[in-house]
Enzyme design. Sequence first.
Site: not given
Ligand code: PMT
Length: 399
Positions: A321, A277, A208, A335
């Site tokens: 996040f 994911d 990504n 979340k």
């Molecule tokens: O890196 P940059 O270019 O500065 O960009 C910042 C960002 C957009 C990446 C950051 O601000 C951000 O939003 N990070 C979280 C991205 C994400 O994966 O979001 P999500 O909504 O898909 O996941 C939710 C949370 O679960 C996140 O804290 C993620 O780290 C966590 N997760 C997701 C999938 C997984 N298999 N394991 C996880 O721990």
Amino acid sequence: MLNGKTIILGVTGGIAAYKSVELLRLLTKAGGDVHVIMTRSAQEFVTPLTFQTLSRNPVQTELFNLMGEREIGHISLADRADLFVIAPATANVIGKLACGIADDMLTTTVMATRGTVVLAPAMNVNMYLNPIYQGNEERLRRHGYLFVDPVKGDLACGWEGEGKLQTPEIIFQEVLKALTPSDLAGESLLVTAGPTREEIDPVRYLSNHSSGKMGYAIARAAWRRGARVTLISGPTALPAPWGVEMVSVESAGEMYDAVMARAGGSSVIIKAAAVADYRPVLRAGEKLKKQGGTMTLELVKNRDILTELGKDKGRRLLVGFAAETTELLHNARKKLSEKNVDLLVANDVTEVGAGFSVETNVVHLLHRDGRVEAPGLLSKEAVANLILTRVGELLRERE
Ligand code: PMT
């Protein structure tokens, strides 16, 4: 970062004096009002005009300056200083300070200051290791003077070893830290950042747009605020932050293992990484060949690291996040409760100035009690500090 701060940069007579020009540039670029004091021998290496032009302030070289003495120059400068940094600091000036000798503008002003003093020594390796020098350094440390240790390398005198001035960038980072209250001292923060890569074959992967900037900003800010920081990062083009333990990973599986191995020793975990994911069911051992007009890739779900951490939090604080493109608050609330986090930072990555790669972010902070903070467009550095301020409040509430 240094807006409203008065910094005195002391330059003493060593070949590394030219590097303090770069330090001055970093300090002024960050908004600091920098006043330079040079010893007589420093002027043998670099001219005062260079520092005067870049600092836009008169450079002080003489203790008895007729113009300055109307307001007792060294005292008024010392009183205004938030921080005093001497780079390079020679064995001679460190020796004088340790013995309370104040015989020129620099040493007199240091003795008169009540601000923080940071010394970045640079000298020949044998001078550095000399017990008399080491004793002087030790004495100053006991009196609260901070040191940015020199590094090993080829020295200008022809010797190799410790004594080389630390880089201006790292001295700058230490100056920022010295000016930041250590409100997270004693805490161990684990921060994740960047993307993950899920390999399809030896040349291709799924990933990504995460650059790591958000997570690295959190790691840097937490270090400045006194925390012990471990940064687990997917592949990025960013330099490892100074002072932070860095763990590099590639895939979501590797990030899972790295986080789980260190979670036990952390009081706070902040998951800014954009973790994949799904991953391909099979990773081909050789480069996949072109076939027909379409191709199907079978994917399998990765374990969700945050969800796993949320299952057994203990006293650990968990910050997640959420990167969304629609229904930001609705999805983020889900979340927050499903992943059992204490604070959720939501960003709509389609918004201008927010999300991936840019230097800024537009976040909503969702709290467990239903409060939502929307500070608007901020630099990622400022977002990082806001998150850490809330983390500090939550830690204090817990106590
Ligand atoms: O890196 P940059 O270019 O500065 O960009 C910042 C960002 C957009 C990446 C950051 O601000 C951000 O939003 N990070 C979280 C991205 C994400 O994966 O979001 P999500 O909504 O898909 O996941 C939710 C949370 O679960 C996140 O804290 C993620 O780290 C966590 N997760 C997701 C999938 C997984 N298999 N394991 C996880 O721990």
